[in-house]
Design a protein around this motif. Structure first.
Motif, short mmCIF file in Angstrom:
data_model
loop_
_atom_site.label_atom_id
_atom_site.label_comp_id
_atom_site.label_asym_id
_atom_site.label_seq_id
_atom_site.Cartn_x
_atom_site.Cartn_y
_atom_site.Cartn_z
N ALA A 1 0.31 -1.16 0.16
CA ALA A 1 -0.16 0.02 0.10
C ALA A 1 0.90 1.27 0.11
O ALA A 1 0.91 1.95 -0.79
N VAL A 2 2.29 1.33 1.20
CA VAL A 2 2.51 2.11 0.84
C VAL A 2 3.28 2.46 -0.63
O VAL A 2 3.70 3.63 -1.14
N SER B 1 1.31 4.62 -3.11
CA SER B 1 1.19 5.52 -2.65
C SER B 1 1.51 6.55 -2.47
O SER B 1 1.54 8.02 -2.89
N ARG B 2 3.04 6.16 -1.55
CA ARG B 2 3.93 7.42 -1.28
C ARG B 2 5.30 6.25 -1.65
O ARG B 2 6.11 5.52 -0.60
N VAL C 1 8.97 7.02 0.32
CA VAL C 1 9.44 6.42 1.45
C VAL C 1 10.21 5.40 1.33
O VAL C 1 11.29 5.48 2.17
N MET D 1 14.07 6.71 0.09
CA MET D 1 14.45 7.08 1.21
C MET D 1 16.16 6.15 1.50
O MET D 1 15.28 4.87 1.90
N SER E 1 -4.39 -2.45 3.44
CA SER E 1 -3.90 -0.69 3.04
C SER E 1 -4.61 0.23 3.95
O SER E 1 -4.62 1.37 3.62
N GLY F 1 -2.15 0.94 5.66
CA GLY F 1 -0.88 1.67 5.05
C GLY F 1 -0.79 2.57 4.42
O GLY F 1 -0.08 3.80 4.31
N VAL G 1 1.15 6.43 5.71
CA VAL G 1 1.57 7.90 5.06
C VAL G 1 0.89 8.95 5.85
O VAL G 1 1.55 10.36 5.47
N TYR H 1 2.88 9.85 8.91
CA TYR H 1 4.39 10.15 7.86
C TYR H 1 3.95 11.70 7.98
O TYR H 1 5.02 12.01 8.26
#
Lengths: 212, 259
Positions: A198-199, A202-203, A206, A209, B197, B200, B204, B207
């Protein structure tokens, strides 16, 4: 897996407490060098995130429910040293707010779920993603392996501490802890994979990094 | 906000609540260590510790039912580990079970072991509940910092405490949204996927909120230190009750060790 007070004897408490205090102190130094003052609000937020994410439980067979521990997830998303600090903060808060794990046994619990689980799972994640091709699938398999091993490593460490304290012989407590946690670890691995994917969706930045 | 389960009785008004958090923290730690060091089977000493706790509980005005219910959290762990020991500890066999020709002897050593385990862990968890229910978390954190805990960890904990409510609200909203979209009983795999999700996007959001909070704080001159006007000071009552209770706790310990 939170060990309450009264189970561990004084030598085990002293040894685990000393190792945890030293490692957390080192982690604070390493993190301060790498990101400085910016760490504090971000890490506080991420500790609150782990806490809130643990509220989201899902049903597992037999009427029990599973939830995230988060050590592997922290290690993969932001790195092992930051992971040690965040997991320690979460474990301290769990002991103080929910009496999940004791005060004198805090050192042992931080060692098991905050240090061994974080570094162990990070090692596994790096190993798997190095062997497998650098693709989405490789990262997800690494995440699954890291999630599962984080739980197994901390269960093994807890079994050792209980056996060393004379609470139960290792031949009994070792297989029992590992057997139960092999299943719990599967849930942790699954959730870790799903969160990482999921991360990524969308990002993704991250995950690219530099980790601390 | 629909949750008030964090330090919910810390704003009651009682002599226990008024004491300095440092005194309460050190006394709780001393109490737990004394219990751990007290030899197995020193029932009189454990009863004395219990007496001290009951006295403090009575003064603290905490609802008894709440404290008892809270303390049950350790039961599964005690029973899990204790059950095995009842049958494996050496000692005089008091009674035995025969399950499918499998001989299980209950020994006095085994019973003493599980009794001690239960006494130690229950008394410790009660002490911890009294500490955290009579002290608000910010005050407790400040006390721990004054006692020498690393500043960064204490600050992370206070940030965490501040934003926990916000993120929990976020989680409850997500749960509501999920529940109103799930009809019937979806499979475990599907539910795990949804939770994955959700966590998740929670990551985000946390963060990004962390980044925004830092930017806002940096714009206001944050240099990595927090400054407060609250000067924690020990008064005479704190010192006297601290020393008196510490000595009182050491009495049963000394007695059980000499015996």
């Amino acid at each position: 897996m939170h060990i309450p007070d009264g189970f561990l004897n004084v030598p085990t408490l002293a040894a685990t407490g000393a190792v945890s205090a030293g490692t957390v102190g080192l982690a604070v130094k390493v993190a301060a060098k790498k990101i400085g003052e910016k760490q504090v609000p971000l890490m506080g937020m991420l500790a609150a995130f782990i806490f809130a994410a643990q509220m989201l439980n899902f049903p597992v067979a037999g009427g029990t429910s599973g939830h995230l521990i988060g050590a592997a997830l922290c290690a993969i998303l932001i790195g092992p040293w930051a992971g040690v600090i965040i997991m320690s903060a979460v474990l301290i808060a769990q002991a103080l707010i929910f009496q999940d794990g004791g005060l004198a046994s805090l050192g042992a619990n931080i060692l098991n779920m905050g240090i061994i689980a974080v570094f162990g799972s990070y090692l596994i994640y790096r190993l798997v993603t190095k062997i497998l091709p650098d693709t989405r699938r490789g990262k997800l398999i690494g995440g699954a392996a890291a999630g599962w091993t984080s739980v197994m490593f901390s269960a093994l460490a807890a079994a050792f501490e209980l056996a060393a304290s004379g609470a139960s012989p290792f031949a009994v407590v070792g297989p029992a802890m590992l057997g139960v946690h092999a299943l719990i670890g599967a849930g942790e691995g699954l959730i870790t994979v799903l969160v990482v994917s999921a991360v990524m969706a969308s990002r993704a930045d991250v995950l690219q990094m530099e980790r601390i | 906000m629909r949750h008030s389960f964090l330090d919910q009785y810390s704003h009651l008004d009682s002599p226990v609540h008024w004491r300095d958090p440092r005194v309460k923290f050190l006394l709780s730690l001393l109490f737990i260590i004394a219990i751990i060091v007290t030899p197995a089977g020193s029932w009189l000493a454990f009863a004395a510790y219990f007496g001290i706790l009951v006295a403090v509980l009575a003064i603290s005005k905490l609802p008894l039912g709440y404290v008892l219910k809270r303390s049950m959290i350790i039961l599964p762990f005690v029973l899990l580990l204790g059950m095995v020991n009842v049958f494996t500890r050496p000692g005089i066999e008091l009674s035995s079970l025969n399950i499918f020709g499998w001989h299980l002897g209950i020994t006095d050593g085994g019973l003493a072991f599980i009794g001690t385990l239960l006494a130690r862990s229950w008394l410790s968890v009660l002490a911890l509940i009294v500490l955290t229910s009579t002290t608000s978390l910010p005050a407790l954190l400040k006390g721990i910092e004054r006692l020498g805990a690393p500043k960064v960890i204490v600050m992370i904990l206070s940030f965490m405490y501040r934003y926990l409510f916000l993120l929990m609200d976020e989680v409850l909203r997500m749960k509501n949204a999920r529940d109103s979209r799930s009809v019937g009983s979806p499979s475990t795999g599907f539910q795990a996927k949804t939770v994955g999700s959700m966590i998740g996007s929670l990551f985000v959001r946390s963060y990004e909120r962390g980044e925004r909070v830092y930017a806002a704080m940096a714009a206001r001159g944050f240099d990595g230190r927090s400054r407060t006007l609250d000067n924690m000071a020990l008064n005479t009552v704190d010192v006297v009750t601290g020393i008196a209770l510490a000595l009182l706790m050491l009495l049963p310990l000394a007695w059980s060790l000499i015996r």
